[in-house]
Every structure is written in structure tokens, then in C-alpha cells.
Write a protein that holds these residues in place. Structure first.
Motif, PDB file in Angstrom:
ATOM      1  N   THR A   2       0.850  -1.196   0.000  1.00  0.00           N
ATOM      2  CA  THR A   2       0.000   0.000   0.000  1.00  0.00           C
ATOM      3  C   THR A   2       0.887   1.249   0.000  1.00  0.00           C
ATOM      4  OG1 THR A   2      -0.023   0.134   2.402  1.00  0.00           O
ATOM      5  CG2 THR A   2      -1.743  -1.206   1.381  1.00  0.00           C
ATOM      6  N   LEU A   3       0.223   2.390  -0.211  1.00  0.00           N
ATOM      7  CA  LEU A   3       0.964   3.660  -0.213  1.00  0.00           C
ATOM      8  C   LEU A   3       1.628   3.889   1.150  1.00  0.00           C
ATOM      9  CD1 LEU A   3       1.449   6.081  -2.131  1.00  0.00           C
ATOM     10  CD2 LEU A   3      -0.450   7.231  -0.997  1.00  0.00           C
ATOM     11  N   GLY A 168      -9.692  12.757   3.912  1.00  0.00           N
ATOM     12  CA  GLY A 168      -9.408  11.430   3.349  1.00  0.00           C
ATOM     13  C   GLY A 168      -9.291  10.404   4.438  1.00  0.00           C
ATOM     14  N   ARG A 169      -9.031   9.189   4.041  1.00  0.00           N
ATOM     15  CA  ARG A 169      -8.858   8.129   5.029  1.00  0.00           C
ATOM     16  C   ARG A 169      -7.545   8.348   5.765  1.00  0.00           C
ATOM     17  NH1 ARG A 169     -12.104   3.389   3.834  1.00  0.00           N
ATOM     18  NH2 ARG A 169     -10.514   1.937   4.502  1.00  0.00           N
ATOM     19  N   GLU A 171      -5.094   6.462   6.818  1.00  0.00           N
ATOM     20  CA  GLU A 171      -3.844   5.869   6.342  1.00  0.00           C
ATOM     21  C   GLU A 171      -3.345   6.561   5.067  1.00  0.00           C
ATOM     22  OE1 GLU A 171      -6.676   4.470   6.521  1.00  0.00           O
ATOM     23  OE2 GLU A 171      -7.139   3.174   4.828  1.00  0.00           O
ATOM     24  N   THR A 172      -4.291   7.081   4.251  1.00  0.00           N
ATOM     25  CA  THR A 172      -3.886   7.809   3.045  1.00  0.00           C
ATOM     26  C   THR A 172      -3.252   9.141   3.444  1.00  0.00           C
ATOM     27  OG1 THR A 172      -5.807   6.823   1.984  1.00  0.00           O
ATOM     28  CG2 THR A 172      -4.702   8.600   0.791  1.00  0.00           C
TER      29      THR A 172
END
Lengths: 217, 353
Positions: A2-3, A168-169, A171-172
């Protein structure tokens, strides 16, 4: 991957490598250039006192300019203190430093960190606008100034957004915050951000050189 | 439940009152983020629902998901709903074995072609199909065959949804998730290690009510249950804001129930409903019992740098590598300073000559 995995893993790894490599390259390079022999006969002076004296005397504006640079002076101090508190005393940041350095230190409540981060962001945006609009400041500014401001401003903004879970979320937002910090770390040694490490040694060196010549500064 | 009996009749026969049933419908509607006006629709649809055929395949798994869903507590309305599906094939629960069991699967597939729900728990080994077989059929072949005529798939547990523990580095069996194999059917990922029982009953209730799959998030999970992270719903959140953290599992902070962030809690990056629905009939959840969230409903949770490493500590590598970069930088600094001096000396010599 993931990012966030990339940002907290390989991204951070490379950014830290480039950061310490670049900082040591510039710092050691500058220190080794200092060892040139001074053939003049020194005045009677205490080199440590002269060096420290210069660090202190240059922390306040010269009397002749006091009124003219008051705004710059005050905002500069507010910006730096707010930034230091936000970066160094936020619990998650300290956990990161602890993982790198092997030791940690006490943290401050999040509410205080949020206030200092907002102050730091607001002051930096003000100073950026001033730099872009003030004729003299604009004239003496180059790309390095603007890049250095942006690479510090973006982590502040993304950090506040991640903290507040806005836009945003989590984790993002956290990944974007980490990536922006990594851009800052990579830019740090090669631009004007290096002043954070060079300023005090440079003042000290100038102070000892002046002291040797009997100049009071 | 007889096949000709609808759910309403079955629940009444089991002694579930109208009040209890409506209470469940309200909770289900609320869980699925539906407006209050939809409660009547949910109740009406559920009461009339015929039990759908469900085929449950278990691949590389530990049976924890089945344990969670079927043995978590004494029968409740939720478990009756679970009973009310026609579970035509399930290794752990079915009485039939061997060829009889496989025949039941084939019969269910044939009778309900295009209408049955395929539930999968466990990951699928593609490195070598022989790592996991059922009746001599590889997991990969069985999944492809059974998914072909399914209405929709429900990947129960993190192994089926994202590969889970078998997929963890170095992934010796080449484990993959259901969605890595099946790409032409709707798949609902009910992740968690194990998932919360009411989430699977909620998903089934949605299917029984509307005949469709619920709204999903970016990872294919029901948004109603996986829409918010644990941290945002955690009752210990105020301690995080105040900067009050447990430093160890038995210090004063731990005893006072302070935030577990420093002990590696993955609540901020984990999306699940543990903090609201909780476990064992709403009794508790891991953070409430004193352990940080391990992020079990997220992909690759096993490889996120350790359950006890704080999220912000990152996975940036070793300190030795960092010291190596510092030494290389210092060496280059010395080299470039010496080179600069040599250039200056040369220029001075040329000037003097």
C-alpha cells in the motif's frame, strides 16, 4: 504494497539514507575546509567565548535595524519555536525518533501540538506571502527559498490533516504526510534548509575568526 | 428449518417474539446504515425470505472463522438467522463425509445454479495445489468450479479476503485470496481474524432483504461495518488526545486504561467494527481487554513490522545501514574538501609561476 507501506518502509529508508549522506557530506566538507592555517598573529582572546558570543549576539537584531526588522524577527522566532514543539514533542513523532536514535523523551498533549502546528503553518504562509509580495524580499529570493518553504509547509499541512482525520482516510493522509516529510528530508541537505545545521557552527566560526582579529561582534 | 418454511414462520416456531424480531431488524437496518423507514422493509423481506442455498468452502484456514460464526455464544436471533440459511456444504458442520459430502455440493450447485451464495474461508495455495486438497480436488479447482454458477461470493476471514496468515512473508504455499482467482462475480470481503459474527449475519440479512450485495468499500468490504477505523470509535481515544499512554502492559497507564498507541495498537489504520459491536454479545473487544489492535482485518497485517511496534516507528530499515550512509557522506565530504584544497593549491602554484 500500500501507499502507507511504501511511505513508512522503502520511501522512509531511502529518504533517511539520502538525508544523513547529504548532511554529513556538506557538514564534514565544510569543516575540513576550515583547517587552513591562519598566519596572522592572534590578539589575546578566548576562542570559545568569542564563538559563543557571536551565536548569542546574532540571535538578536542589530540595534540599527531593530525597528525595521521587528516583524521578521518576531515571526521568525514564533515560527521556529512552534515548529520545534510540533516536530519534537508530538508523541507519534517521538516514537519515530526513538526508533531511529534509540532513545526518546517526554511528549506534550496533542491539543498543544495542534495549536503550535496551526501557528507554525499560519506564520509560514504569512512569511511566504510576504516574500512573494515584498519588493526587496522578492528580489533577493530564488527558487531555493520557495522550494525550501514548500517542502516544510506541505508536511505541516498534511500532518494537521492526518491528525484531524480531515480530507481522506487516515492511512492515506498519513502516507501523504510521510511522503511529504521524505521529500523534505531529501531536499534538506542540498538546499537552504541546511541552515538548521550550519547556522550555529557558522556563527561560532565567524565569532572565533573575529575574536582572533580583535573585532568585537 | 424446513425448505418450504419462510424465515418468519421459522423464528415464531423457535419462540422468537415479534418484538425481538423487529429489534433485530432495527439493529440490522442501523448496522447497514439504512434509514429508519427501511426497518419495515427489512422486517417484511426477512419474514418472507426463503432460505438461500449456501455452499461453504474451507481452504487454507484454521477454522477460527467457523468457530467465531457458529460457536461464539448461545443461540440468538442472529444465530437463528444463520441457521435459517440452507447450509448445503460445510466441512466442519455437515454430517456427511467423503463422496456423500461432495455429492451434496454438486447437488446444491445444480439445484440452485446462479442463485446460491458461495462462502469461502481460507486462502488458496497456487504455489503447489497439492498443499491443500479436498476429496482429491485442489482448492484452486474447487473454487473455480463452485464459483462458476454462484450468485455472489462471500470471502469470510482475512485469509479468504486478502490471503491472511498463509500469505504472510515468505508465503511458502503461494497463498492468494478469493478475489485473486475469481474476477467475474461479486465478492464481499468479510475480513477479520476472525470476523465478528454479526457482520456475516448482517451481510446475509442484506442479501435476504434486498437480493443484492451491500455497498462495499475500496477493499470489497461492507461499508456499513468497515467504514470507520477502530481509533475513531475507540473509547480510549480521549487518552490519546491528552497524550496519556500505557508504556508497558502492566504499568500505571495500562491499569488506568490509557491509550495503547505506544504499545503498537493498529487502531488508527484498521477498519472494522470491533469498537462498536464488540465481541461475545457486545461484551468487550481486544483494546478493552488491554491489548492493542493488531489490525487483523487489513491486508498483510502479519507483515506490518510487528504487532508491538508503534505505527509511527515505521519500517525504515536498520540503524547500521543508516550509519553506513552517514560514513559514506562523511568520506565524500572529506574527499571533496581535499579535492577543493588541491585545486586551490594548483591554481595558486600556477599563479605564482
Amino acid at each position: 504494497m500500500t501507499l502507507l507501506d511504501f511511505a513508512s518502509g522503502p520511501g522512509m529508508q531511502w529518504a533517511l539514507w539520502i538525508f544523513v549522506f547529504g548532511v554529513l557530506w556538506r557538514l564534514v566538507g565544510a569543516l575540513f575546509l576550515l583547517s587552513r592555517k591562519d598566519l596572522t598573529k592572534p590578539r589575546q582572546y578566548n576562542s570559545v567565548a568569542a564563538g559563543l558570543g557571536a551565536i548569542i549576539s546574532r540571535s538578536a537584531p542589530a540595534h540599527a535595524f531593530e525597528k525595521r526588522i521587528l516583524f521578521q524577527h518576531v515571526t521568525g522566532y514564533v515560527w521556529h519555536f512552534a515548529l520545534f514543539i510540533s516536530v519534537l514533542f508530538f508523541a507519534p513523532h517521538i516514537l519515530f525518533f526513538e526508533s531511529v536514535l534509540g532513545f526518546g523523551w517526554p511528549h506534550l498533549p496533542n491539543t498543544i501540538i495542534l495549536i503550535t502546528a496551526i501557528i507554525a503553518t499560519a506564520v509560514l504562509i504569512t512569511l511566504l506571502i510576504r516574500r512573494a509580495t515584498h519588493p526587496v524580499q522578492r528580489f533577493i529570493s530564488n527558487a531555493d527559498d520557495y522550494i525550501s518553504i514548500f517542502v516544510v509547509l506541505i508536511p505541516l499541512i498534511t500532518g494537521i490533516l492526518a491528525f484531524a482525520h480531515v480530507g481522506g482516510r487516515y492511512e492515506t493522509l498519513l502516507a501523504i504526510h510521510l511522503l511529504s516529510v521524505e521529500v523534505m528530508l531529501i531536499w534538506f541537505p542540498f538546499g537552504k534548509l541546511m541552515h538548521a545545521i550550519m547556522t550555529m557552527p557558522a556563527r561560532y566560526q565567524a565569532g572565533t575568526a573575529f575574536g582572533r582579529r580583535g573585532v568585537k561582534a | 428449518m424446513r425448505k418450504d418454511q419462510n424465515l418468519g414462520e421459522y423464528l415464531r416456531a423457535q419462540g422468537v417474539s415479534r418484538r425481538g424480531f423487529l429489534k433485530f431488524c432495527s439493529a440490522t437496518a442501523s448496522l447497514m446504515a439504512l434509514p429508519p423507514s427501511a426497518i419495515a422493509q427489512v422486517a417484511d423481506a426477512l419474514a418472507k425470505a426463503r432460505r438461500p442455498s449456501v455452499i461453504w468452502l474451507s481452504f487454507q484456514e484454521c477454522t477460527g472463522c467457523t468457530e467465531s460464526l457458529t460457536r461464539s455464544h448461545a443461540p440468538t436471533v442472529e444465530s437463528l438467522i444463520f441457521d435459517a440459511i440452507s447450509l448445503d456444504y460445510h466441512h466442519t458442520l455437515q454430517a456427511a463425509a467423503g463422496h456423500g459430502a461432495e455429492a451434496a455440493r454438486m447437488a446444491a450447485m445444480e439445484e440452485n445454479s446462479g442463485e446460491y451464495i458461495l462462502v469461502v474461508d481460507g486462502s488458496i495455495p497456487v504455489g503447489n495445489p497439492a498443499y491443500s486438497t479436498i476429496a482429491g480436488i485442489s482448492n484452486l479447482d474447487m473454487l473455480k468450479e463452485t464459483a462458476a454458477n454462484a450468485f455472489a461470493l462471500v470471502a469470510v476471514g482475512t485469509c479468504a479476503a486478502f490471503g491472511g496468515i498463509p500469505h504472510a512473508n515468505p508465503n511458502p504455499t503461494g497463498a492468494v485470496s478469493v478475489s485473486d482467482i475469481v474476477t467475474d462475480k461479486p465478492i464481499i470481503n468479510v475480513s477479520g481474524c476472525p470476523p465478528i459474527p454479526v457482520v456475516i449475519t448482517g451481510v446475509l440479512a442484506h442479501f435476504l432483504t434486498f437480493g443484492t450485495i451491500p455497498e462495499l468499500d475500496a477493499l470489497g468490504r461492507p461499508a456499513a461495518f468497515f467504514g470507520q477505523n477502530i481509533h475513531d470509535r475507540c473509547y480510549r481515544r480521549p487518552f490519546y488526545e491528552r497524550g496519556q499512554f500505557a508504556e508497558t502492559f502492566d504499568d500505571e497507564g495500562a491499569r488506568k486504561g490509557w491509550c495503547l498507541y505506544k504499545l503498537g495498537c493498529k487502531g488508527p489504520t484498521t477498519y472494522n467494527t470491533c469498537a462498536t459491536l464488540k465481541w461475545n454479545e457486545g461484551t468487550s473487544f481486544p483494546i478493552q481487554s488491554g491489548h492493542g489492535c493488531i489490525g487483523c482485518s487489513e491486508p498483510d497485517f502479519w507483515d506490518k513490522g510487528g504487532f508491538y511496534n508503534p505505527i509511527s516507528a515505521g519500517m525504515w530499515g536498520s540503524r547500521d545501514a543508516l550509519l553506513g550512509a552517514a560514513a559514506a557522506g562523511a568520506a565524500l565530504g572529506v574527499g571533496s574538501a581535499l579535492a577543493a584544497r588541491a585545486r586551490k593549491k594548483k591554481a595558486q602554484a600556477a599563479e605564482e609561476a
